[in-house]
Design a protein around this motif. Structure first.
Motif, PDB file in Angstrom:
ATOM      1  N   ALA A 173      -9.374 -24.593  75.375  1.00  0.00           N
ATOM      2  CA  ALA A 173     -10.829 -24.431  75.340  1.00  0.00           C
ATOM      3  C   ALA A 173     -11.173 -23.396  74.273  1.00  0.00           C
ATOM      4  N   THR A 174     -12.153 -23.671  73.453  1.00  0.00           N
ATOM      5  CA  THR A 174     -12.469 -22.754  72.360  1.00  0.00           C
ATOM      6  C   THR A 174     -13.955 -22.443  72.296  1.00  0.00           C
ATOM      7  N   ILE A 175     -14.249 -21.225  71.884  1.00  0.00           N
ATOM      8  CA  ILE A 175     -15.645 -20.832  71.681  1.00  0.00           C
ATOM      9  C   ILE A 175     -15.984 -20.830  70.188  1.00  0.00           C
ATOM     10  N   LEU A 176     -14.992 -21.130  69.343  1.00  0.00           N
ATOM     11  CA  LEU A 176     -15.208 -21.126  67.898  1.00  0.00           C
ATOM     12  C   LEU A 176     -15.819 -22.439  67.425  1.00  0.00           C
ATOM     13  N   SER A 177     -16.581 -22.357  66.382  1.00  0.00           N
ATOM     14  CA  SER A 177     -17.128 -23.541  65.716  1.00  0.00           C
ATOM     15  C   SER A 177     -16.907 -23.395  64.212  1.00  0.00           C
ATOM     16  N   HIS A 178     -17.176 -24.454  63.465  1.00  0.00           N
ATOM     17  CA  HIS A 178     -16.963 -24.441  62.012  1.00  0.00           C
ATOM     18  C   HIS A 178     -15.517 -24.088  61.672  1.00  0.00           C
ATOM     19  N   LEU A 179     -14.586 -24.747  62.360  1.00  0.00           N
ATOM     20  CA  LEU A 179     -13.172 -24.461  62.155  1.00  0.00           C
ATOM     21  C   LEU A 179     -12.723 -24.764  60.736  1.00  0.00           C
ATOM     22  N   ASP A 180     -13.340 -25.748  60.104  1.00  0.00           N
ATOM     23  CA  ASP A 180     -12.943 -26.119  58.743  1.00  0.00           C
ATOM     24  C   ASP A 180     -13.204 -24.992  57.740  1.00  0.00           C
ATOM     25  N   LYS A 181     -14.056 -24.040  58.113  1.00  0.00           N
ATOM     26  CA  LYS A 181     -14.360 -22.926  57.221  1.00  0.00           C
ATOM     27  C   LYS A 181     -13.572 -21.663  57.560  1.00  0.00           C
ATOM     28  N   MET A 182     -12.763 -21.724  58.599  1.00  0.00           N
ATOM     29  CA  MET A 182     -11.980 -20.564  59.019  1.00  0.00           C
ATOM     30  C   MET A 182     -10.793 -20.356  58.070  1.00  0.00           C
ATOM     31  N   PRO A 183     -10.361 -19.098  57.882  1.00  0.00           N
ATOM     32  CA  PRO A 183      -9.189 -18.841  57.034  1.00  0.00           C
ATOM     33  C   PRO A 183      -7.909 -19.417  57.649  1.00  0.00           C
ATOM     34  N   HIS A 184      -6.969 -19.763  56.782  1.00  0.00           N
ATOM     35  CA  HIS A 184      -5.756 -20.420  57.238  1.00  0.00           C
ATOM     36  C   HIS A 184      -4.915 -19.530  58.165  1.00  0.00           C
ATOM     37  N   LEU A 238      -5.876 -17.286  60.368  1.00  0.00           N
ATOM     38  CA  LEU A 238      -6.414 -17.272  61.725  1.00  0.00           C
ATOM     39  C   LEU A 238      -6.154 -18.590  62.432  1.00  0.00           C
ATOM     40  N   LEU A 239      -6.325 -19.706  61.728  1.00  0.00           N
ATOM     41  CA  LEU A 239      -6.050 -21.014  62.321  1.00  0.00           C
ATOM     42  C   LEU A 239      -4.580 -21.137  62.717  1.00  0.00           C
ATOM     43  N   PHE A 240      -3.702 -20.602  61.859  1.00  0.00           N
ATOM     44  CA  PHE A 240      -2.273 -20.631  62.168  1.00  0.00           C
ATOM     45  C   PHE A 240      -1.975 -19.774  63.398  1.00  0.00           C
ATOM     46  N   ASN A 256      -1.358 -33.116  55.264  1.00  0.00           N
ATOM     47  CA  ASN A 256      -0.737 -32.096  54.422  1.00  0.00           C
ATOM     48  C   ASN A 256       0.119 -31.171  55.282  1.00  0.00           C
ATOM     49  N   TRP A 257       0.921 -30.331  54.657  1.00  0.00           N
ATOM     50  CA  TRP A 257       1.903 -29.553  55.424  1.00  0.00           C
ATOM     51  C   TRP A 257       1.237 -28.601  56.417  1.00  0.00           C
ATOM     52  N   PHE A 258       0.095 -28.012  56.029  1.00  0.00           N
ATOM     53  CA  PHE A 258      -0.553 -27.052  56.936  1.00  0.00           C
ATOM     54  C   PHE A 258      -1.112 -27.762  58.164  1.00  0.00           C
ATOM     55  N   ASP A 259      -1.793 -28.886  57.951  1.00  0.00           N
ATOM     56  CA  ASP A 259      -2.289 -29.667  59.087  1.00  0.00           C
ATOM     57  C   ASP A 259      -1.137 -30.136  59.960  1.00  0.00           C
ATOM     58  N   ALA A 260      -0.059 -30.596  59.333  1.00  0.00           N
ATOM     59  CA  ALA A 260       1.081 -31.120  60.083  1.00  0.00           C
ATOM     60  C   ALA A 260       1.721 -30.042  60.947  1.00  0.00           C
ATOM     61  N   THR A 277       1.343 -29.141  74.026  1.00  0.00           N
ATOM     62  CA  THR A 277       0.267 -29.779  74.797  1.00  0.00           C
ATOM     63  C   THR A 277      -0.897 -28.801  75.001  1.00  0.00           C
ATOM     64  N   GLY A 278      -1.246 -28.132  73.899  1.00  0.00           N
ATOM     65  CA  GLY A 278      -2.313 -27.138  73.959  1.00  0.00           C
ATOM     66  C   GLY A 278      -3.659 -27.692  73.544  1.00  0.00           C
ATOM     67  N   GLY A 279      -3.696 -28.381  72.403  1.00  0.00           N
ATOM     68  CA  GLY A 279      -4.931 -29.047  72.013  1.00  0.00           C
ATOM     69  C   GLY A 279      -5.818 -28.300  71.058  1.00  0.00           C
ATOM     70  N   PHE A 280      -5.433 -27.078  70.624  1.00  0.00           N
ATOM     71  CA  PHE A 280      -6.245 -26.427  69.594  1.00  0.00           C
ATOM     72  C   PHE A 280      -6.198 -27.274  68.330  1.00  0.00           C
ATOM     73  N   SER A 281      -7.359 -27.466  67.731  1.00  0.00           N
ATOM     74  CA  SER A 281      -7.465 -28.212  66.490  1.00  0.00           C
ATOM     75  C   SER A 281      -7.856 -27.262  65.370  1.00  0.00           C
ATOM     76  N   ILE A 282      -7.541 -27.615  64.149  1.00  0.00           N
ATOM     77  CA  ILE A 282      -7.972 -26.795  63.015  1.00  0.00           C
ATOM     78  C   ILE A 282      -9.123 -27.463  62.268  1.00  0.00           C
ATOM     79  N   HIS A 283      -9.634 -28.542  62.860  1.00  0.00           N
ATOM     80  CA  HIS A 283     -10.805 -29.234  62.298  1.00  0.00           C
ATOM     81  C   HIS A 283     -11.823 -29.462  63.414  1.00  0.00           C
ATOM     82  N   ASP A 284     -13.077 -29.394  63.075  1.00  0.00           N
ATOM     83  CA  ASP A 284     -14.131 -29.582  64.074  1.00  0.00           C
ATOM     84  C   ASP A 284     -14.083 -30.966  64.708  1.00  0.00           C
ATOM     85  N   ASP A 285     -13.603 -31.950  63.965  1.00  0.00           N
ATOM     86  CA  ASP A 285     -13.571 -33.325  64.465  1.00  0.00           C
ATOM     87  C   ASP A 285     -12.295 -33.656  65.220  1.00  0.00           C
TER      88      ASP A 285
END
Length: 485
Positions: free
Chosen positions: A114-125, A127-129, A205-209, A219-227
């Motif tokens: 569960a996340t409270i963040l939005s605009h994940l595509d604009k977050m620095p790499h 933090l997403l990692f 790409n390697w970072f997404d992968a 089985t966590g489900g955090f995504s690095i993209h809003d979609d």
């Protein structure tokens, strides 16, 4: 008597490991030359500083833990890891307050997603990692990870493992727990690398992968993209994610004994795996037929969409490839039941675990037989092993405690003005460590960030209770726990 010095020593060691994990994110920051370097440097400094203080306070420990110490150190380690895990979110200014930062961190380490963040595509790499890495470490357990790395860190590691492990029945591959931990982590690492490779094979790409590989096998489900996974618009990636989430929902000990040793028959002899597989396939078929008839999906799309959502719900991953809120209402009930059931014990999935479903069914069946034959002695056997009366009592106590906690949480949410459907969704998502975004999960147009602060803290408590399977946390709040005798 609580052995505080040894607890300080263990917690200090764990924080050193967390600081090392933050350094990995710092390397990602340097690679992408982004501006969150100060964020991770400060987070590492504060984490190491606290680790030094704790190690100093535990410098004269006797290096042994009682069962009571084990339960306390496991709960404190998850709370402390989540606390320092929240620093990058807070220091970097990506969230506005400590509550939201701690929520994001606890959701990560508990693999709730569960996340409270939005605009994940604009977050620095970096933090997403970090978000993905928290889920990967939390997948098999913070302390279990440490046992694999530092087997001689403490005496009584078996007690610590018992306090953190999932499921009522635990099997071992090797008499030594440290060796057992290394083998299981080897399986986990292999699945992660294979998942990363498959994501790249299908065009990621390697970072997404790497990020989706970690969160899928955890089985966590955090995504690095809003979609979420819809971002890729790739059937191959959806099938890849589905496969590895499903594999991560299998008992890792059974997985190693069956797959790594090429004894596939062992897998299908397991009652728990058979329930896990049956629930997945049956719900997939029913929902696929519903989508084909009601939403005019073609056969392949209906099957793929249904399979993806069923697997991500039963394994508590919570990723999405469609708007579940637009599905027929009865499918919501099926998905909610899958959220409660969860995957296999000894896996990275949440829920009450399939093994408890098997035990409950056998217990009900025995009760019917007992009515007809009052004097009969009816044993409960699962895969040739006798289940003791104590484990049966523990099962009923677990289900009772689970139900009471859910009802109390439901009452609190209703009292704060949240409607009943949303309340049920929130509770099952948190205690089952599923955490699908509420704008798609069971059809609610609502973000976790919109919840009141007090409700977020309750959700965090449910996440921790669900991850450590209730009693490991609640036992600390009993008077008997703190009595010296």
């Amino acid at each position: 008597m609580i052995n505080l010095k040894t607890i300080y020593k263990v917690l200090g060691t764990l924080l050193y490991i967390e600081a090392a994990l933050m350094l990995c994110c710092l390397a990602v920051t340097f690679y992408y030359q982004e501006d969150d370097t100060f964020t991770f440097l400060t987070s590492v400094f504060l984490t190491v500083l606290c680790a030094i203080i704790l190690k100093y306070k535990g410098r004269e420990s006797n290096n042994s833990l009682s069962r009571r110490d084990a339960y306390l150190v496991v709960t404190l380690s998850w709370l402390l890891f989540s606390f320092f895990g929240s620093l990058p979110f807070l220091i970097g200014g990506y969230v506005k307050n400590f509550t939201d930062a701690y929520f994001e961190s606890m959701s990560g380490f508990s693999t709730t997603g569960a996340t409270i963040l939005s605009h994940l595509d604009k977050m620095p790499h970096g933090l997403l990692f970090w978000r993905s890495l928290t889920q990967w470490i939390g997948g098999l357990g913070i302390v279990f990870f440490t046992i694999a790395l530092l087997p001689s860190m403490i005496g009584g590691s078996v007690k610590v493992f018992a306090a953190e492990a999932t499921g009522p029945i635990r099997s071992k591959l090797h008499p030594r727990l440290s060796t057992n931990a290394k083998w299981i982590w080897s399986v986990y690492l292999f699945l992660t690398l294979a998942c990363v490779g498959c994501f790249m094979l299908f065009g990621a790409n390697w970072f997404d992968a790497v990020n989706y590989g970690m969160t899928s096998t955890a089985t966590g489900g955090f995504s690095i993209h809003d979609d979420s996974s819809v971002f890729f618009s790739s059937a191959g990636i959806e099938y890849t994610c589905t496969l590895f989430c499903f594999l991560a929902g299998i008992n890792f000990t059974l997985f190693y004994a069956s797959i790594a040793k090429l004894k596939f028959k062992n897998l299908f002899k397991s009652s728990e795996f058979k329930l896990y597989l049956t629930a997945t396939l049956s719900c997939t078929i029913v929902i696929a037929i519903a989508l084909f008839l009601s939403r005019q999906y073609d056969i392949e799309e209906a099957f793929r969409t249904s399979l993806f959502q069923v697997v991500t719900f039963i394994t508590s991953t919570g990723l999405a490839n469609d708007n579940v809120g637009q599905w027929p209402h009865f499918t919501w009930i099926l998905l909610a039941l899958l959220m409660v059931l969860g995957g296999c014990s000894g896996s990275t999935s949440g829920g009450i675990k399939c093994i408890r479903g098997v035990m409950l069914w056998k217990n009900i069946r025995n009760e019917f037989r007992q009515i007809l034959h009052p004097n009969a002695v009816l044993p409960m056997r699962i895969d040739g092993m006798n289940v003791s009366q104590q484990k049966r009592v523990t099962l009923l106590a677990f289900l009772t405690a689970y139900s009471i906690i859910c009802l109390l949480a439901f009452f609190i949410l209703i009292a704060t003005g949240i409607d009943s459907t949303k309340s049920v969704t929130i509770i099952l998502s948190c205690i089952g460590n599923v955490g699908p975004s509420l704008d798609i999960g069971i059809g609610q147009s609502m973000s976790w960030a919109m919840l009141p602060a007090a409700i977020k803290w309750m959700c965090m408590a449910l996440m921790l209770i669900g991850r450590l399977e209730i009693f490991s946390v609640l036992v600390i709040f009993t008077p008997a726990f703190w009595k010296e005798s």
